[in-house]
Enzyme design. Sequence first.
Site, PDB file in Angstrom:
ATOM      1  N   GLU A   1       0.807  -1.226   0.000  1.00  0.00           N
ATOM      2  CA  GLU A   1       0.000   0.000   0.000  1.00  0.00           C
ATOM      3  C   GLU A   1       0.835   1.268   0.000  1.00  0.00           C
ATOM      4  O   GLU A   1       0.421   2.296  -0.551  1.00  0.00           O
ATOM      5  CB  GLU A   1      -0.949   0.009   1.213  1.00  0.00           C
ATOM      6  CG  GLU A   1      -1.977  -1.121   1.215  1.00  0.00           C
ATOM      7  CD  GLU A   1      -1.430  -2.446   1.730  1.00  0.00           C
ATOM      8  OE1 GLU A   1      -0.272  -2.474   2.205  1.00  0.00           O
ATOM      9  OE2 GLU A   1      -2.154  -3.468   1.654  1.00  0.00           O
TER      10      GLU A   1
ATOM     11  N   PHE B   1      -5.528   0.275   5.921  1.00  0.00           N
ATOM     12  CA  PHE B   1      -4.236   0.329   5.230  1.00  0.00           C
ATOM     13  C   PHE B   1      -4.057   1.654   4.475  1.00  0.00           C
ATOM     14  O   PHE B   1      -2.942   2.144   4.344  1.00  0.00           O
ATOM     15  CB  PHE B   1      -4.102  -0.872   4.292  1.00  0.00           C
ATOM     16  CG  PHE B   1      -4.531  -2.160   4.935  1.00  0.00           C
ATOM     17  CD1 PHE B   1      -4.046  -2.502   6.196  1.00  0.00           C
ATOM     18  CD2 PHE B   1      -5.442  -3.000   4.330  1.00  0.00           C
ATOM     19  CE1 PHE B   1      -4.455  -3.664   6.832  1.00  0.00           C
ATOM     20  CE2 PHE B   1      -5.858  -4.178   4.964  1.00  0.00           C
ATOM     21  CZ  PHE B   1      -5.371  -4.507   6.199  1.00  0.00           C
TER      22      PHE B   1
END
Lengths: 313, 281
Positions: A58, A83
């Site tokens: 991410e 995330f």
Amino acid sequence: MADIKKIATRDSYGNALTEIAAEHDDLIVFDADLASATKTGIFKKAYPSRHFDCGIAECNMMAAAAGASTMGLVPFVSTFAMFAAGRAFEQVRNSIGYPHLNVKIGATHAGISVGEDGASHQCCEDFALMRSIPGMVVMSPADDVEAKAMVRAAYNYHGPVYMRFGRAAVPVIHDADNYTFEIGKGEVLMDGTDVAILANGLMVAEAVEAGRALKDKGISACVVNIGTIKPLDEALVLDVAKKCGKVITCEEHSIIGGLGEAVSSLLSEKMPTPVRRIGVNDEFGHSGPAADLLKQFGLCADHIVEVASQFVG
Amino acid sequence: MTFEEKKQLMATACKVRMGVIEGTHAAKSGHPGGSLSAADMFTYLYFKELNIDPKNPHWDDRDRFVLSKGHTAPGLYAALALRGFFPYEDLKTLRHIGSYLQGHPNMNETPGVDMSTGSLGQGVSVASGMALAAKYKNKDCRVYTLLGDGEIEEGEVWESFMFAHHYKLDNLCVIIDNNNLQIDGTVEEVMSPYPIPEKLRAFGFAVKEINGHDFDEIEAAFNEAKATKGVPFAIVMKTTKGKGVSYMENQVGWHGKAPNDDEYAQAMSELKAQLAEVEAM
């Protein structure tokens, strides 16, 4: 409300992306191995060459989207809220927020309504994290109609935007034919004078239901949807606070750093008004069916009615 | 490259190094060591490699450069100033209140800066996103990014390397400044990233190892990069941290410390002597 249609706002997100992409070639999507869950998979099916899976990485995804935006593209970046706002916070802060780049973060599976996956995935801190970044627009839609309009507004706006979408299906409370959305504008859904109930996300439908129940109890509630947490519709918040003299905030987020705190900060400086914050009370969630968890954490109409009755009574 | 061209680049590199010393001395802070190790690369990029126009810094089809090791902004600023993006005298405003020359690069304030950087590991991801976007838009421009050897200890760097290979970003050129020093010591003492070329190859890069102070080797590496298709390219350049200022060379203490007045005078005198030597060639 049994006959009311329910749609998860993550589905609205995937559908809206696909609609807007038909009109604009510069819209691309980044995802981190969650396209089927974030519903960018809907977009991927229609525009496979415009969907870039970044794998389970991410931090790189956020900064890569920043880079793509400097080339004139409008990247929508998706993963779970935990995330997007959590793991990649610093990439969002430094590579998107600081240069004020035109990146749209579509974060899904926020709040405890993630359900069975439990606390590790139930992000109740994303508003707090994203609000703290200068220039970041932070939004959370109440239903399918608002979510779709919000995605389009985010596309049309130039600058960084964080949008939070839910996993659970929520009632469609707006009439699509008579609806307009504007970033930074709240919406009075039910007028009243005894207490103002300000809500966002899935708590809006609960607040409306609570408003009806309160009316039956002789309490006049003003129910307001605050779809944009930042920038906050200060004029509207001050207006309903002045009219009602009491304010309740409702959000599927920690009572620290979200809508409740934004409203409390505004009121304490500009119009001191008693406030009650309904949200997750500085604790982690746990596993369970979403509907049961929402009840257990007091994120439901019954609890709003209880708090409002005591507050006004 | 002709002898005259090389001589010109060597002279410019001396001036870039002087700009680094001017800036950090005036700021009383900043990062001279890594700026000096990369000074020859900054020079080659801005005076030979990059397809850019100082009069039109936002030209859409320009090559992009992302300084992933953003703390070496003094070196980037000196090259940009000498290339004509802004006045050389402004280097003395580095890190001052109100200056457009921030401690770390800011794309919205400084002409010629393509991305705001400073937090290590992010610039290379940004560069790979730029390269992806250039391909999506069928643009011929290339994207270059410079990282420190300590910087590649960041996990995000390897995420970006996977991404660059997965999307076949052959328009991306990653440059790693292997000066062997980071804040707490040598990279081996702190957290060894070695062997760098082998790791990059394992991540799917075509790799060239060079002496980062040799313009012929720099030129050959970039030519190879441009000829490489289907995979991203990495240049791992061995350099000397603090290069060009005798008392700073290979001294870990000069990573993030500014020269005082005496040190400034000595550094400038050494660099002027080097410039005179080059000009006499």
